[in-house]
Design an enzyme around this catalytic site. Structure first.
Site: not given
Length: 308
Positions: A121-123
């Site tokens: 998942l993106d940050k």
């Protein structure tokens, strides 16, 4: 010759940028004195280089970072990742990541490639992701991802009023000129996103300008930034997504400050379903909206009842 040119000839196993970095960090001495990249070498000088490994080449360290574990057994861990936590070490984030936390929680993951991480998942995206605790489980999960049988649903708050459910089938790859961004490109990898309206906040209820829409997005594929890019292509970028928003969004007055102040892309991985890699049993997990997105929706609903 310039010092960096000399070093490139003497140490061909290292990149020019790495050698220049060593010079600027004082790890290269010429006749026992600090050197500069453009310093001229005439021949006969004594050059001493003290190599230093790059963070990417060093073993990842275990770090005591709290994890919200939704499920765990001998084969897998399902984690509800908070926004702000990087999943895997990389440029500018060599420590303090989910991988470092996993190595502390389950030291045996040091024997599994990428500490068992099979998808990311993106940050600044919150929500569910699965980690394999064994090589066998990792192989099985990767095969499920490749076969597109892993079920993933996200809740996304997008600018504008989305009037109907739909799908985006558009291949994705690196942006041709901005390499930190993704884009829809003809020769990209297949990318399919299905979306449906969960709740609509129309401009008619909130004054002049556009409203916003809470969407449920189902991924058929899992490309980097897929939902963010696909929704932006529909001119419904995610609230808080500074990377893919083009220009100012013309929101209703009551919403402008509320949406503009949200500090991250409003995206949460709310559902994860997969076949257990050992038992073969289908399993699903749900993660409710995190506090920041839940509070954002409360403020929007309150604004919807205020006079324009």
């Amino acid at each position: 010759m310039r010092l960096d040119q000399v070093l490139a000839k003497l140490l061909p196993d290292y990149s020019r940028s790495r050698l220049q970095e060593w010079v600027t960090q004082g790890q290269v001495k010429v006749d026992n004195a600090n050197a500069t990249v453009k310093q001229k070498m005439w021949g006969g000088e004594a050059i001493a280089v003290t190599p230093q490994s790059h963070p990417a080449e060093q073993p990842h360290q275990a770090e005591d970072i709290a994890l919200e574990i939704v499920y765990e057994d001998d084969s897998i861990i399902v984690i509800n990742k908070p926004a702000g936590l990087v999943v895997h070490p990389g440029s500018g984030n060599w420590e303090g990541t989910l991988l470092n936390a996993l190595l502390h929680h389950a030291p045996q993951l040091g024997e599994v490639p990428r500490a068992g991480i099979v998808h990311r998942l993106d940050k600044d995206t919150s929500g569910l992701l699965v980690v394999a605790k064994t090589l066998t489980a990792q192989t099985a999960l990767v095969r499920q991802l490749q076969a597109r049988t892993v079920h993933r649903e996200y809740l996304a708050l997008a600018y504008g009023e989305v009037n109907r459910n739909g799908s985006v089938d558009a291949p994705m790859g690196r942006h041709p000129t901005q390499r930190t961004r993704m884009a829809i490109v003809e020769d990209g990898k297949p990318a399919i996103t299905h979306y449906s309206v969960e709740e609509r906040f129309p401009a008619t209820a909130t004054g002049l300008g556009q409203g916003c829409t809470l969407l449920r997005c189902k991924l058929e594929t899992g490309r980097t930034h897929q939902i963010r890019v696909h929704l932006a292509s529909l001119r419904h970028p995610l609230v808080g997504d500074s990377t893919y928003i083009k220009g100012a969004q013309k929101c209703a007055p009551q919403l402008r400050a509320i949406l503009g102040a949200f500090p991250r892309q409003a995206l949460h991985a709310t559902l994860l379903g997969l076949e257990h890699p050992v038992s073969g049993v289908w399993m699903e997990w749900h993660a409710p909206l995190p506090d920041d997105m839940a509070q954002l929706l409360r403020h929007i609903r309150e604004a919807a009842h205020e006079p324009a």
